[in-house]
Motif scaffolding. Structure first.
Motif, short mmCIF file in Angstrom:
data_model
loop_
_atom_site.label_atom_id
_atom_site.label_comp_id
_atom_site.label_asym_id
_atom_site.label_seq_id
_atom_site.Cartn_x
_atom_site.Cartn_y
_atom_site.Cartn_z
N ARG A 1 20.47 -7.37 37.12
CA ARG A 1 19.58 -6.34 36.60
C ARG A 1 18.90 -5.54 37.70
O ARG A 1 18.35 -6.11 38.66
N ASP A 2 18.90 -4.23 37.55
CA ASP A 2 18.16 -3.37 38.46
C ASP A 2 16.67 -3.63 38.29
O ASP A 2 16.17 -3.73 37.17
N GLY A 3 15.97 -3.76 39.38
CA GLY A 3 14.53 -3.97 39.35
C GLY A 3 14.09 -5.41 39.41
O GLY A 3 12.89 -5.67 39.53
N ASP B 1 11.64 -1.89 33.87
CA ASP B 1 12.81 -2.71 34.21
C ASP B 1 12.80 -4.03 33.43
O ASP B 1 13.84 -4.48 32.95
N TRP C 1 9.40 -8.39 38.58
CA TRP C 1 10.11 -7.12 38.37
C TRP C 1 9.41 -5.98 39.09
O TRP C 1 8.19 -5.99 39.28
N ARG C 2 10.20 -4.98 39.42
CA ARG C 2 9.68 -3.80 40.13
C ARG C 2 8.66 -3.06 39.28
O ARG C 2 7.67 -2.54 39.79
#
Length: 208
Positions: A131-133, A159, A154-155
């Motif tokens: 997953r991105d983030g 996200d 998480w970012r």
């Protein structure tokens, strides 16, 4: 884990505390248990009590044997469910948070449902890893079998929401756990804003 539950429980100002074993994020299962990595989840009466615990004999003993330490200071943004019959983070008013966020899940499994639960987890673990983030993730539990939890960093909240509510593997598990009655206690899901991060996790500070 074996000797410090009592001393931690008796710490001045501690409202809720759990010593936790951990697993890697490859499967979040027993086969990924990390016997060299442990954690403490704690809520405090005040910032001062938390700071005093950092200089306590218990924490100093951890530092003497630790090759790495990481501490996150968090503020609860939302929380639902129970942990050992308690709502450890109160009932915070949901709020938007512009910075990095942490998601915590915790569930107590019906013993007969444990095999189904473990078979359902690998697709979710594979999905979250890509997953991105995602900045960091690990499995956590206060006992080896029958209780399952995760912590992920998480970012930003978007996200996290994309994984939790739009990821197909996670949505499939969420539907099955309700339909098949996997949990013996109401599942806990909490979201936190990251106030600060000190130290390293697997060689780096994921938050910086």
């Amino acid at each position: 884990m074996a000797t410090h539950r009592g001393p931690v429980r008796r710490t001045n100002g501690l409202r809720f505390g759990k010593l936790l074993g951990t697993t890697h994020d490859r499967t979040f299962s027993l086969r990924d248990v990390d016997v060299r990595q442990y954690g403490l989840l704690a809520t405090w009466r005040s910032e001062r009590d938390a700071a005093e615990f950092e200089e306590s004999q218990v924490v100093r003993s951890w530092r003497r044997v630790a090759s790495e330490q990481w501490r996150l200071r968090l503020t609860p943004l939302s929380s639902r469910g129970r942990w050992s019959g308690r709502a450890p983070f109160g009932v915070p008013k949901p709020a938007r948070w512009k910075g990095k966020v942490v998601a915590l899940t915790r569930s107590r499994l019906v013993p007969a449902k444990v095999p189904k639960f473990w078979r359902a987890i690998p697709p979710v673990a594979a999905d979250i890893a890509g997953r991105d983030g995602l900045l960091a993730a690990l499995g956590v539990s206060e006992i080896p079998v029958g209780v399952q939890g995760t912590i992920s960093v998480w970012r930003n909240a978007d996200d996290l929401t994309a994984f939790a509510y739009r990821g197909a593997p996670h949505q499939a598990v969420m539907a099955r756990k309700d339909r098949e009655g996997w949990y013996a206690e109401e599942e806990l899901f909490a979201r936190f804003g990251v106030l600060d991060s000190v130290g390293t996790f697997r060689g780096a500070d994921p938050v910086t």
